[in-house]
Enzyme design. Structure first.
Site, PDB file in Angstrom:
ATOM      1  N   LYS A  13       0.833  -1.218   0.000  1.00 32.13           N
ATOM      2  CA  LYS A  13       0.000   0.000   0.000  1.00 32.13           C
ATOM      3  C   LYS A  13       0.863   1.262   0.000  1.00 32.13           C
ATOM      4  O   LYS A  13       0.638   2.175  -0.774  1.00 32.13           O
ATOM      5  CB  LYS A  13      -0.895   0.055   1.270  1.00 32.13           C
ATOM      6  CG  LYS A  13      -1.867  -1.084   1.402  1.00 32.13           C
ATOM      7  CD  LYS A  13      -2.817  -0.874   2.591  1.00 32.13           C
ATOM      8  CE  LYS A  13      -2.159  -0.910   3.964  1.00 32.13           C
ATOM      9  NZ  LYS A  13      -1.605  -2.204   4.354  1.00 32.13           N
ATOM     10  N   ARG A  88      -9.535   1.320   8.844  1.00 28.43           N
ATOM     11  CA  ARG A  88      -9.169  -0.045   9.230  1.00 28.43           C
ATOM     12  C   ARG A  88     -10.267  -0.717  10.034  1.00 28.43           C
ATOM     13  O   ARG A  88     -10.096  -1.850  10.453  1.00 28.43           O
ATOM     14  CB  ARG A  88      -7.911   0.003  10.074  1.00 28.43           C
ATOM     15  CG  ARG A  88      -6.642  -0.456   9.336  1.00 28.43           C
ATOM     16  CD  ARG A  88      -5.507  -0.270  10.311  1.00 28.43           C
ATOM     17  NE  ARG A  88      -4.338  -1.039  10.037  1.00 28.43           N
ATOM     18  CZ  ARG A  88      -3.254  -0.575   9.434  1.00 28.43           C
ATOM     19  NH1 ARG A  88      -3.239   0.623   8.914  1.00 28.43           N
ATOM     20  NH2 ARG A  88      -2.184  -1.343   9.327  1.00 28.43           N
ATOM     21  N   ARG A 127      11.507  -7.258   4.711  1.00 28.96           N
ATOM     22  CA  ARG A 127      11.651  -5.829   5.007  1.00 28.96           C
ATOM     23  C   ARG A 127      12.376  -5.640   6.344  1.00 28.96           C
ATOM     24  O   ARG A 127      13.240  -4.768   6.471  1.00 28.96           O
ATOM     25  CB  ARG A 127      10.259  -5.174   5.064  1.00 28.96           C
ATOM     26  CG  ARG A 127      10.270  -3.711   5.458  1.00 28.96           C
ATOM     27  CD  ARG A 127       8.933  -3.030   5.199  1.00 28.96           C
ATOM     28  NE  ARG A 127       7.934  -3.365   6.200  1.00 28.96           N
ATOM     29  CZ  ARG A 127       6.647  -3.011   6.118  1.00 28.96           C
ATOM     30  NH1 ARG A 127       6.203  -2.361   5.066  1.00 28.96           N
ATOM     31  NH2 ARG A 127       5.798  -3.322   7.070  1.00 28.96           N
ATOM     32  N   ARG A 135      11.286  -1.212  11.902  1.00 31.13           N
ATOM     33  CA  ARG A 135       9.926  -1.176  12.475  1.00 31.13           C
ATOM     34  C   ARG A 135       9.805  -2.270  13.521  1.00 31.13           C
ATOM     35  O   ARG A 135       9.949  -3.455  13.219  1.00 31.13           O
ATOM     36  CB  ARG A 135       8.893  -1.413  11.361  1.00 31.13           C
ATOM     37  CG  ARG A 135       8.472  -0.154  10.666  1.00 31.13           C
ATOM     38  CD  ARG A 135       7.369  -0.401   9.681  1.00 31.13           C
ATOM     39  NE  ARG A 135       6.137  -0.908  10.288  1.00 31.13           N
ATOM     40  CZ  ARG A 135       4.978  -0.948   9.651  1.00 31.13           C
ATOM     41  NH1 ARG A 135       4.890  -0.526   8.412  1.00 31.13           N
ATOM     42  NH2 ARG A 135       3.906  -1.423  10.261  1.00 31.13           N
ATOM     43  N   ARG A 146      -1.008  -8.936  13.596  1.00 31.54           N
ATOM     44  CA  ARG A 146      -1.472  -7.911  12.650  1.00 31.54           C
ATOM     45  C   ARG A 146      -2.365  -8.538  11.567  1.00 31.54           C
ATOM     46  O   ARG A 146      -3.343  -7.942  11.133  1.00 31.54           O
ATOM     47  CB  ARG A 146      -0.272  -7.193  12.010  1.00 31.54           C
ATOM     48  CG  ARG A 146       0.419  -6.231  12.988  1.00 31.54           C
ATOM     49  CD  ARG A 146       1.836  -5.867  12.554  1.00 31.54           C
ATOM     50  NE  ARG A 146       1.908  -5.102  11.332  1.00 31.54           N
ATOM     51  CZ  ARG A 146       3.007  -4.988  10.586  1.00 31.54           C
ATOM     52  NH1 ARG A 146       4.136  -5.606  10.950  1.00 31.54           N
ATOM     53  NH2 ARG A 146       3.002  -4.284   9.490  1.00 31.54           N
TER      54      ARG A 146
HETATM   55  P1  AMP Z   1       0.832   0.415   9.084  1.00 29.17           P
HETATM   56  O1  AMP Z   1       2.081   1.195   8.894  1.00 29.17           O
HETATM   57  O2  AMP Z   1      -0.312   0.897   8.235  1.00 29.17           O
HETATM   58  O3  AMP Z   1       1.057  -1.076   8.946  1.00 29.17           O
HETATM   59  O4  AMP Z   1       0.352   0.646  10.594  1.00 29.17           O
HETATM   60  C1  AMP Z   1       1.172   0.279  11.693  1.00 29.17           C
HETATM   61  C2  AMP Z   1       0.342   0.237  12.956  1.00 29.17           C
HETATM   62  O5  AMP Z   1      -0.220   1.537  13.224  1.00 29.17           O
HETATM   63  C3  AMP Z   1      -0.857  -0.698  12.937  1.00 29.17           C
HETATM   64  O6  AMP Z   1      -0.519  -2.039  13.246  1.00 29.17           O
HETATM   65  C4  AMP Z   1      -1.750  -0.069  14.010  1.00 29.17           C
HETATM   66  O7  AMP Z   1      -1.271  -0.352  15.322  1.00 29.17           O
HETATM   67  C5  AMP Z   1      -1.531   1.421  13.779  1.00 29.17           C
HETATM   68  N1  AMP Z   1      -2.487   1.961  12.796  1.00 29.17           N
HETATM   69  C6  AMP Z   1      -2.215   2.459  11.559  1.00 29.17           C
HETATM   70  N2  AMP Z   1      -3.333   2.881  10.959  1.00 29.17           N
HETATM   71  C7  AMP Z   1      -4.344   2.649  11.824  1.00 29.17           C
HETATM   72  C8  AMP Z   1      -5.744   2.850  11.763  1.00 29.17           C
HETATM   73  N3  AMP Z   1      -6.352   3.370  10.687  1.00 29.17           N
HETATM   74  N4  AMP Z   1      -6.483   2.479  12.844  1.00 29.17           N
HETATM   75  C9  AMP Z   1      -5.906   1.962  13.952  1.00 29.17           C
HETATM   76  N5  AMP Z   1      -4.591   1.735  14.073  1.00 29.17           N
HETATM   77  C10 AMP Z   1      -3.804   2.071  13.010  1.00 29.17           C
END
Ligand code: AMP
Length: 193
Positions: A13, A88, A127, A135, A146
């Site tokens: 994404k 989400r 990654r 990360r 996740r």
């Molecule tokens: P990502 O980089 O999109 O994989 O997001 C990393 C982490 O940030 C996720 O595992 C959640 O803990 C938090 N996170 C990101 N976007 C959201 C969202 N829209 N709602 C809730 N938690 C989020």
């Protein structure tokens, strides 16, 4: 033009959203990046967010909805935006609809990146190795959580958009360039129409 780029962790994404931003001048709004910036700032809120994110759980709907509401009202989103990592949950999708209807705007496309689960695990662990574990949630155990959260809380967002004729499945198993070409064809046609 306002887009959502949707898919499980590791689907690509962020990579595709950045390419769309560059090419179409739409603003990439990555909630994960925003939350990581808050964590890096060392604030109390950042500490609290880090605990949730490291467990692979979702940050509260209220927190994330407030962040997005602030972003989409900014002048740099006037031309349009790409939501990367939001919504989400169904509650987030409903809140987004509310915000957009007040602004007389709408979501034009939901691009759904489809990738096999085994490939997601390989990509995320790859990654982690490449970035030296930059990360803290890119590890086998948190990734499992996740993915579970994705299936239980995030995938139900898809039926929410299904009846609107805006959703488009994209085979995310292909190379970055091939995926980009398909997205380009879709957005290029939409722009010409
Ligand atoms: P990502 O980089 O999109 O994989 O997001 C990393 C982490 O940030 C996720 O595992 C959640 O803990 C938090 N996170 C990101 N976007 C959201 C969202 N829209 N709602 C809730 N938690 C989020």
């Amino acid at each position: 033009m306002n887009l959502i780029i949707f898919g499980p962790p590791g689907a690509g994404k962020g990579t595709q959203a950045a390419l769309i931003q560059e090419k179409y001048g739409l603003k990439q709004l990555s909630t994960g990046d925003m939350l990581r910036a808050e964590v890096s700032s060392g604030s109390d809120l950042g500490q609290h967010l880090k605990t949730t994110m490291d467990k692979g759980e979702l940050v509260s709907d209220d927190t994330i909805i407030e962040i997005i509401a602030g972003c989409i009202a900014r002048p740099d989103c006037e031309k349009g935006f790409i939501l990367d990592g939001f919504p989400r949950t169904v509650a987030q999708a409903e809140a987004l609809d509310n915000m957009l209807s007040h602004m007389k705007r709408q979501i034009d496309h939901v691009l759904v990146l489809e990738v096999d689960e085994d490939a997601l695990v390989d990509r995320i662990l790859g990654r982690a190795a490449e970035t030296g574990g930059a990360r803290s949630d890119d590890n086998a155990e948190t990734l499992k959580k996740r993915l579970r959260v994705y299936h239980n809380q995030t995938a139900p967002v898809l039926p929410y958009y299904a009846g609107r004729g805006v959703m488009r499945g994209i085979d995310g198993m292909r190379s970055i360039d091939e995926v980009q070409t398909e997205i380009d064809a879709l957005l290029g046609n939409a722009r010409a129409a």
